[in-house]
Every structure is written in C-alpha cells, then in structure tokens.
Write an enzyme that holds these catalytic residues in place. Structure first.
Site, PDB file in Angstrom:
ATOM      1  N   PHE A  33      37.304  62.475  42.728  1.00  0.00           N
ATOM      2  CA  PHE A  33      36.613  63.677  42.253  1.00  0.00           C
ATOM      3  C   PHE A  33      37.449  64.297  41.133  1.00  0.00           C
ATOM      4  CE2 PHE A  33      34.195  67.703  42.607  1.00  0.00           C
ATOM      5  CZ  PHE A  33      32.927  67.161  42.651  1.00  0.00           C
ATOM      6  N   LEU A  34      37.670  63.504  40.109  1.00  0.00           N
ATOM      7  CA  LEU A  34      38.667  63.800  39.095  1.00  0.00           C
ATOM      8  C   LEU A  34      38.286  65.002  38.231  1.00  0.00           C
ATOM      9  CD1 LEU A  34      39.492  60.170  37.917  1.00  0.00           C
ATOM     10  CD2 LEU A  34      40.535  61.501  39.772  1.00  0.00           C
ATOM     11  N   HIS A  35      39.301  65.778  37.885  1.00  0.00           N
ATOM     12  CA  HIS A  35      39.145  66.924  36.982  1.00  0.00           C
ATOM     13  C   HIS A  35      40.236  66.828  35.913  1.00  0.00           C
ATOM     14  CE1 HIS A  35      42.540  68.588  39.177  1.00  0.00           C
ATOM     15  NE2 HIS A  35      41.852  68.578  40.308  1.00  0.00           N
TER      16      HIS A  35
ATOM     17  N   HIS B 149      43.895  65.940  37.028  1.00  0.00           N
ATOM     18  CA  HIS B 149      44.149  64.509  37.184  1.00  0.00           C
ATOM     19  C   HIS B 149      44.232  63.821  35.818  1.00  0.00           C
ATOM     20  CE1 HIS B 149      41.743  65.359  40.989  1.00  0.00           C
ATOM     21  NE2 HIS B 149      42.862  64.870  41.481  1.00  0.00           N
TER      22      HIS B 149
ATOM     23  N   GLN C  70      46.168  62.178  56.153  1.00  0.00           N
ATOM     24  CA  GLN C  70      46.760  63.443  55.720  1.00  0.00           C
ATOM     25  C   GLN C  70      45.847  64.636  55.992  1.00  0.00           C
ATOM     26  OE1 GLN C  70      46.933  61.988  51.531  1.00  0.00           O
ATOM     27  NE2 GLN C  70      46.380  64.103  50.986  1.00  0.00           N
TER      28      GLN C  70
ATOM     29  N   GLY D 185      51.004  66.044  40.168  1.00  0.00           N
ATOM     30  CA  GLY D 185      50.786  67.360  39.592  1.00  0.00           C
ATOM     31  C   GLY D 185      51.600  68.446  40.276  1.00  0.00           C
TER      32      GLY D 185
ATOM     33  N   SER E 146      40.183  69.763  43.213  1.00  0.00           N
ATOM     34  CA  SER E 146      38.898  69.216  43.639  1.00  0.00           C
ATOM     35  C   SER E 146      38.193  70.156  44.607  1.00  0.00           C
ATOM     36  CB  SER E 146      39.107  67.843  44.290  1.00  0.00           C
ATOM     37  OG  SER E 146      39.657  66.936  43.369  1.00  0.00           O
ATOM     38  N   ARG E 147      38.964  70.867  45.412  1.00  0.00           N
ATOM     39  CA  ARG E 147      38.367  71.776  46.390  1.00  0.00           C
ATOM     40  C   ARG E 147      37.788  73.040  45.756  1.00  0.00           C
ATOM     41  NH1 ARG E 147      42.661  69.574  49.837  1.00  0.00           N
ATOM     42  NH2 ARG E 147      41.697  68.685  51.727  1.00  0.00           N
TER      43      ARG E 147
END
EC number: 6.3.2.1
Length: 279
Positions: free
Chosen positions: A28-30, A33, A57, A143, A182-183
């Site tokens: 769900f790349l932004h 990323h 995780q 990141g 992503s959240r």
C-alpha cells in the site's frame, strides 16, 4: 522488473543480479516508501523491494486482516521507479509448517511500541532477518517514522554481524505536516486534519530545545499540552530518549529522539522528531 513470489525463485535469480539495495515494505505504497525506493535507485546499481504483510508483527485484535493492500498499484509504482525485482510471498512461504524460530533483540524492543504491542518487534526482527537472508542486500532502507523499528534493525544487524548497511530515510509528510503512513487511509478527512497536531506538538518541543530548554519534563509538558487541544485523542505515550538505546532521558545533552503514539479515533498514529541541542 521481475516479480517473484517464492524464495526459490529469488535464490535462482539472485546470482545474476549483483549488488542490491533493498526496501522492505508491507505494501500500500505512498510517497514515504517511494522516497526510500528512489534513494536506493540513486545509490545502488540494483534495487529490490518486498511486499509482505507480516502476520507475526500484529498483536491479537490488531488490523492484520484489514490492513490496506493494493498489489497491482504497488507494482506499477515500483516498475515506474526502476526497481529490479519485487518479492511478494504469501504467509505460508515465509512461515511453513513447523516454523518455530523467533528473534529477540533485547532491551531496545521493550519500551514504547514494545510495551504497548508485546511480541511486535520479535515479529519484525524475525521477518527482516529472513528477508535479509533471502534477498542478500548490501544496503537496506527504512523510514525514520518508525524510529524504534530502525533502532531494532540496527541492533539486529550489529548483534548478528550481518554485512548490511542500514540507511534511514527522513519522514515524508503531507502539506499540513502529517507523517505519511499506510494507516492514514483509515482516517476520516476531519481526523486527517486534526492529526496534524501530533507534528505541531513535537515541533514545539524542538523549538524549546533550540531556545535552550533542556529539562525533559518541561518538554513533555509542552507536547502534552498541545495534544490535549484535541480532547478525544488518546495518548499512548510521549517519549524523549536516546535514539539508539531508547533509554528515557531526564535532560537533553546530545541528539535525542522525541516520539509519541496517539489514537485518533480508532486509528493509532506514530510520529517523532530529532531534538538537537545547540551547543
């Protein structure tokens, strides 16, 4: 760009590819990323990216099943960015029957996210170590938004003598200062705007340090007072700590990490800034 879904496919192709930079992701790349991917493409001859929503995780009751996913869109972005290959395994590929090993990196994983999410960093350290062994990168890019995760990975690499350089990319924010995540897709438009108070609170602490304030209790009060402007936000923690050990500080003497976790409605957000005293 090649796409591999099995470990055996990566290992078959790996000798032909040469030196690699690597960006592990849950998809769900932004632009956060992609900033890491672009940096890797600039600094490395070849770049690999993994897309894997790692179940180990996630703690019980967390959002594993609904974590946002969009593989087709992610692959299009990575192809455009010039990535060499993408590794997209299924959980059964990474955790076959009778899988039993986990990695505990010790004290750096215990506070903050580790205290709120028991077992989280064992899952992170284990999957990252597996990915490093499969992909065999020379450099790996993470990141700064997940600052404790970066500290955990540095500890992992140092303790296990992994021949990998860990590169930390700066936090990428939207025009209003909200750290990309992503959240963030869970946030309503109103909450997305209100959540900018997280960065405002941290920036206020940074300004105080630059003006000469060294008392951590004072700085935490500055942060908390700004966060309480949104009375329905739930603060999980406010921390000012050594950026490598995450040991909490009482005074700012050297570079320090101010971090926080806040629940904005049903969504839990992280943010941090580096505090650098003027000596």
């Amino acid at each position: 760009m090649q796409v591999f879904s099995t470990i055996s496919a990566v290992r078959a192709a790996r000798p032909r590819i040469g030196t690699l930079g690597f960006v592990p992701t849950m998809g769900f790349l932004h632009d956060g990323h992609l900033s890491l991917v672009r940096r890797a493409v600039t600094e490395c001859d070849n770049v690999a990216v993994s897309i894997f929503v790692n179940p180990t995780q996630f703690c019980p009751g967390e959002d594993f099943s609904r974590y946002p996913r969009n593989m087709e869109h992610d692959l299009a972005l990575l192809r455009e960015a010039g990535v060499t290959f993408v590794f997209t395994p299924e959980p059964a590929e990474m955790y076959p029957p009778r899988f039993a090993t986990s990695i505990d990196v010790g004290a750096v994983a215990h506070p903050l996210e580790g205290a709120v999410r028991p077992g989280h960093f064992s899952g992170v350290a284990t999957i990252v170590c597996k990915l490093f062994n499969i992909v065999q990168p020379a450099r790996a890019y993470f990141g700064q938004k997940d600052a404790q995760q970066c500290a955990v990975i540095r500890q992992l690499v140092a303790d296990l003598n992994l021949p990998i350089e860990i590169v930390t990319g700066e936090i990428i924010r939207n025009s209003e200062g909200l750290a990309l995540s992503s959240r963030n897709s869970y946030l309503s438009e109103a909450d997305r705007t209100r959540a900018t108070v997280l960065h405002a609170a941290l920036q206020a602490a940074r300004t105080q340090v630059e003006a000469g304030e060294r008392n951590v209790d004072v700085l935490k009060t500055v942060i908390r007072d700004i966060l309480t402007r949104e009375p329905d936000f739930l603060v999980d923690y406010i921390s000012i700590a050594d950026p490598d050990s995450l040991h909490e500080l009482s005074r700012i003497e050297h570079k320090s990490l101010a971090s926080l976790a806040v629940r904005v409605g049903p969504t839990r957000l992280l943010d941090n800034v580096i505090l650098q005293p003027v000596l």
